[in-house]
Design an enzyme around this catalytic site. Structure first.
Site, short mmCIF file in Angstrom:
data_model
loop_
_atom_site.label_atom_id
_atom_site.label_comp_id
_atom_site.label_asym_id
_atom_site.label_seq_id
_atom_site.Cartn_x
_atom_site.Cartn_y
_atom_site.Cartn_z
N LEU A 40 10.29 -2.48 5.19
CA LEU A 40 8.86 -2.77 5.31
C LEU A 40 8.15 -1.84 6.29
CD1 LEU A 40 8.85 -6.68 5.39
CD2 LEU A 40 8.71 -5.14 3.42
N HIS A 44 3.15 -2.58 3.40
CA HIS A 44 3.62 -3.88 2.92
C HIS A 44 2.99 -5.02 3.73
CE1 HIS A 44 7.37 -1.32 2.04
NE2 HIS A 44 7.00 -1.73 0.85
N GLN A 68 14.57 -0.21 -12.34
CA GLN A 68 13.40 0.68 -12.35
C GLN A 68 13.75 2.08 -11.86
OE1 GLN A 68 11.26 -1.99 -9.54
NE2 GLN A 68 10.51 -0.10 -8.63
P1 AMP Z 1 7.61 -1.04 -2.72
O1 AMP Z 1 8.41 -1.72 -1.66
O2 AMP Z 1 7.47 0.43 -2.52
O3 AMP Z 1 8.03 -1.43 -4.11
O4 AMP Z 1 6.14 -1.59 -2.54
C1 AMP Z 1 5.87 -2.97 -2.57
C2 AMP Z 1 4.38 -3.19 -2.64
O5 AMP Z 1 3.78 -2.59 -1.49
C3 AMP Z 1 3.75 -2.53 -3.87
O6 AMP Z 1 2.74 -3.40 -4.38
C4 AMP Z 1 3.16 -1.27 -3.29
O7 AMP Z 1 2.04 -0.80 -4.01
C5 AMP Z 1 2.74 -1.74 -1.91
N1 AMP Z 1 2.60 -0.60 -0.98
C6 AMP Z 1 3.53 0.36 -0.74
N2 AMP Z 1 3.03 1.27 0.12
C7 AMP Z 1 1.76 0.90 0.41
C8 AMP Z 1 0.71 1.43 1.23
N3 AMP Z 1 0.86 2.55 1.93
N4 AMP Z 1 -0.46 0.76 1.28
C9 AMP Z 1 -0.63 -0.38 0.57
N5 AMP Z 1 0.30 -0.93 -0.22
C10 AMP Z 1 1.48 -0.31 -0.30
#
Ligand code: AMP
Length: 291
Positions: A40, A44, A68
């Site tokens: 995180l 997140h 994925q």
């Molecule tokens: P991930 O852990 O990369 O699968 O991301 C989980 C969620 O966090 C997804 O909905 C991403 O779009 C969101 N997320 C990842 N990085 C960012 C960021 N820099 N700003 C906002 N949301 C993010």
């Protein structure tokens, strides 16, 4: 740590997760869900803040979803640190961290999939065939386990957020979808768990992504609206910055198809490699954003 941290609970069983949320809802407390792959960061955690504004309790999942990732992608080396994730989530007021094992989510080889349709063949889907099928399949599973009132996703993964909205709408899932803005470092770099792969030099090159978006937004603000010239400008900034371009497009924010003439809501979406690391970023051309 805040007192709220004490209430965070790590759940690994789907049945237990579902009954926890059912219990809350029976008690009249709404639940928001934030699915993640963990490791995180503030991006997140900003989704958790949004989730808390929309519901009484927040469930955050940590699951690095194997389906994925394509062959040769970074599934095995994807960064993981559940202990740290749990304490960060707890500090932010998360009630449950759902951290299922692979066999909890995929007890047998998966044979039935969510077909994401033609929108998944574009942009990231061209380079990562099967990626969005894996994403939508796991998101549907997680939504069915947790059954939240609201689910929160980041705009960072723009194409993903569009596909999830479609799935929720077309399957009439009884869930509200919220999409939250991109959180960036001060210098513009969009936060990503994959930034952990970057060396100091690579990080400097990675700044070209947000720089390209800024340049395109500035040109649009100055009156340029020809989408192919704007995309060419972004591509030039990326190449000059040492990024190997995967794609740069100016697209409609709902249909994701390329536009000829850019409008304020049109999105500049881009992806490229810095060394072996694939990074993505996006911004609307004329609407407020975190750039
Ligand atoms: P991930 O852990 O990369 O699968 O991301 C989980 C969620 O966090 C997804 O909905 C991403 O779009 C969101 N997320 C990842 N990085 C960012 C960021 N820099 N700003 C906002 N949301 C993010």
């Amino acid at each position: 740590m805040t007192p709220e941290a004490v209430a965070a609970r790590v759940v690994s069983s789907s049945a237990e997760m579902r009954s926890e949320v059912e219990g809350s809802r029976r008690a009249g407390r709404s639940v928001a869900f934030v699915p993640t792959m963990g490791y995180l960061h503030e991006g997140h955690l900003s989704l958790v803040d949004v989730a808390r504004r929309h519901a009484d309790e927040v469930c955050l999942s940590v699951f690095v979803n194997p389906t994925q990732f394509g062959p040769g992608e970074d599934f095995d080396r994807y960064p993981r640190d559940l202990e740290r994730d749990v304490s960060l989530a707890a500090e932010r007021g998360v009630r449950w961290v759902f951290a299922p094992s692979r066999s909890e989510i995929y007890p047998h080889a998966q044979t039935v999939w969510v077909d994401p349709g033609p929108l998944a063949e574009r942009l990231c889907g061209r380079t990562r065939p099967g990626h969005f099928r894996g994403v939508l399949t796991v998101v549907l599973k997680l939504l069915e386990i947790v059954r939240p009132d609201v689910a929160v996703f980041g705009r960072k993964d723009f194409q993903q957020s569009v596909l999830i909205r479609r799935m929720v709408e077309e399957f009439a899932l009884p869930i509200r979808v919220e999409v939250a803005p991109i959180v960036r470092e001060r210098d513009g770099l969009a936060l990503s768990s994959r930034n952990a792969y970057l060396s100091g030099k690579e990080r400097a090159r990675a700044l070209s992504l947000s720089r390209a978006l800024r340049r395109v937004r500035a040109e649009f603000a100055a009156g340029a609206a020809d989408a192919s010239s704007l995309a060419a400008l972004a591509r030039r900034v990326l190449v000059e910055g040492g990024v190997r371009v995967d794609y740069v497009e100016i697209v409609d924010p709902v249909r994701l198809d390329p536009v000829d003439t850019a409008e304020p809501s049109s999105m500049c979406v881009l992806a490229g490699y810095v060394g072996p690391t694939r990074l993505i970023d996006n911004a609307p051309l004329g609407e407020p954003c975190s750039l």
